[in-house]
Design an enzyme around this catalytic site. Sequence first.
Site, PDB file in Angstrom:
ATOM      1  N   ASP A  78      -2.356  -0.795   5.790  1.00 47.69           N
ATOM      2  CA  ASP A  78      -2.785  -0.252   7.081  1.00 47.69           C
ATOM      3  C   ASP A  78      -4.286  -0.035   7.186  1.00 47.69           C
ATOM      4  O   ASP A  78      -4.855  -0.095   8.271  1.00 47.69           O
ATOM      5  CB  ASP A  78      -2.092   1.099   7.327  1.00 47.69           C
ATOM      6  CG  ASP A  78      -2.634   2.177   6.396  1.00 47.69           C
ATOM      7  OD1 ASP A  78      -3.435   3.006   6.842  1.00 47.69           O
ATOM      8  OD2 ASP A  78      -2.278   2.168   5.209  1.00 47.69           O
ATOM      9  N   ASP A 104      -0.094   5.046   1.097  1.00 44.84           N
ATOM     10  CA  ASP A 104      -0.344   5.970   2.201  1.00 44.84           C
ATOM     11  C   ASP A 104      -0.256   5.260   3.544  1.00 44.84           C
ATOM     12  O   ASP A 104      -0.849   4.196   3.744  1.00 44.84           O
ATOM     13  CB  ASP A 104      -1.734   6.603   2.066  1.00 44.84           C
ATOM     14  CG  ASP A 104      -1.834   7.522   0.861  1.00 44.84           C
ATOM     15  OD1 ASP A 104      -0.802   8.076   0.450  1.00 44.84           O
ATOM     16  OD2 ASP A 104      -2.950   7.687   0.324  1.00 44.84           O
ATOM     17  N   ASP A 121       0.888  -1.156   0.000  1.00 42.68           N
ATOM     18  CA  ASP A 121       0.000   0.000   0.000  1.00 42.68           C
ATOM     19  C   ASP A 121       0.933   1.215   0.000  1.00 42.68           C
ATOM     20  O   ASP A 121       2.148   1.080   0.223  1.00 42.68           O
ATOM     21  CB  ASP A 121      -0.885  -0.033   1.246  1.00 42.68           C
ATOM     22  CG  ASP A 121      -1.747   1.212   1.397  1.00 42.68           C
ATOM     23  OD1 ASP A 121      -2.259   1.714   0.385  1.00 42.68           O
ATOM     24  OD2 ASP A 121      -1.884   1.685   2.539  1.00 42.68           O
TER      25      ASP A 121
END
Length: 278
Positions: free
Chosen positions: A178, A11, A9
Amino acid sequence: MAGIVVVFDFDKTIIDCDSDNWVVDDFGATERFDILLETMPWNTAIDKIMGEIHSQGRAIEEIGDCLTKAPISPHVIKAIKAAHALGCELRIVSDANTFFIETILKHHGLIEYFTEINTNPGFVDDEGRLRIFPYHDFTTSSHGCGLCPPNMCKGIIIERIRASAFSEGKKHLVYLGDGKGDYCPSIKLSEKDYVMPRKSYPLWELIYTNTQSIKAKVHEWSDGEELEKVLLQLINESLSADRCDNIVPLRLAADFKCHTVPLPSSPGALPKALPVPH
């Protein structure tokens, strides 16, 4: 090449913030953005905000300068370079956009390490205005996943990546993330794969409240330093196990011990990655 695909991922995983919020906050548009989110999807609201920033006379170079200041841990940079040097294929699956991601990766000299970036299209039009479009055009059809936002189902992308990796002889996939949007791809992983959720973030909470839905091995991390340590440990363990499987008959494997792969001593020895498609 190692039989491992590492999917990041972006961000709050590669960078230590949300790139959309980073730009919106820096340009003083936070309150306006929150109002837009009351009536439109996130991805659409970001495109709208970028248009308003442009109409205020702000240049695209200012957005680029803002992005280069986004926080990124030196340990994450080292982890990316080391994983690539060990032969892993690196990809990104992110709900950010191509302009934000590529600007940041180029600034830190990292874009060459990734073979593919899956994210929302972002480009500068003829008027110098940044346009951001959904990865999946939800205005014409639905991707059909109830877990993901309308513009992107990361689970569908991960299924494609896994199928492609398997056909090329790769054995393991490591997924790092996240947020809530990282849960769908996490439940698509197999027993041979690994998922690395950031501790105390939404993905970590979803995994540990729905443990039976996850087949992959779970290894949490909390910051850039721990990300580097855990990721390289998993890669080394996988490489060692695969080496044992390839060299030693299964019935004799217990009698042998394979050693971990040493990390590169200098960035200069790093191999070149395939170009990222645009």
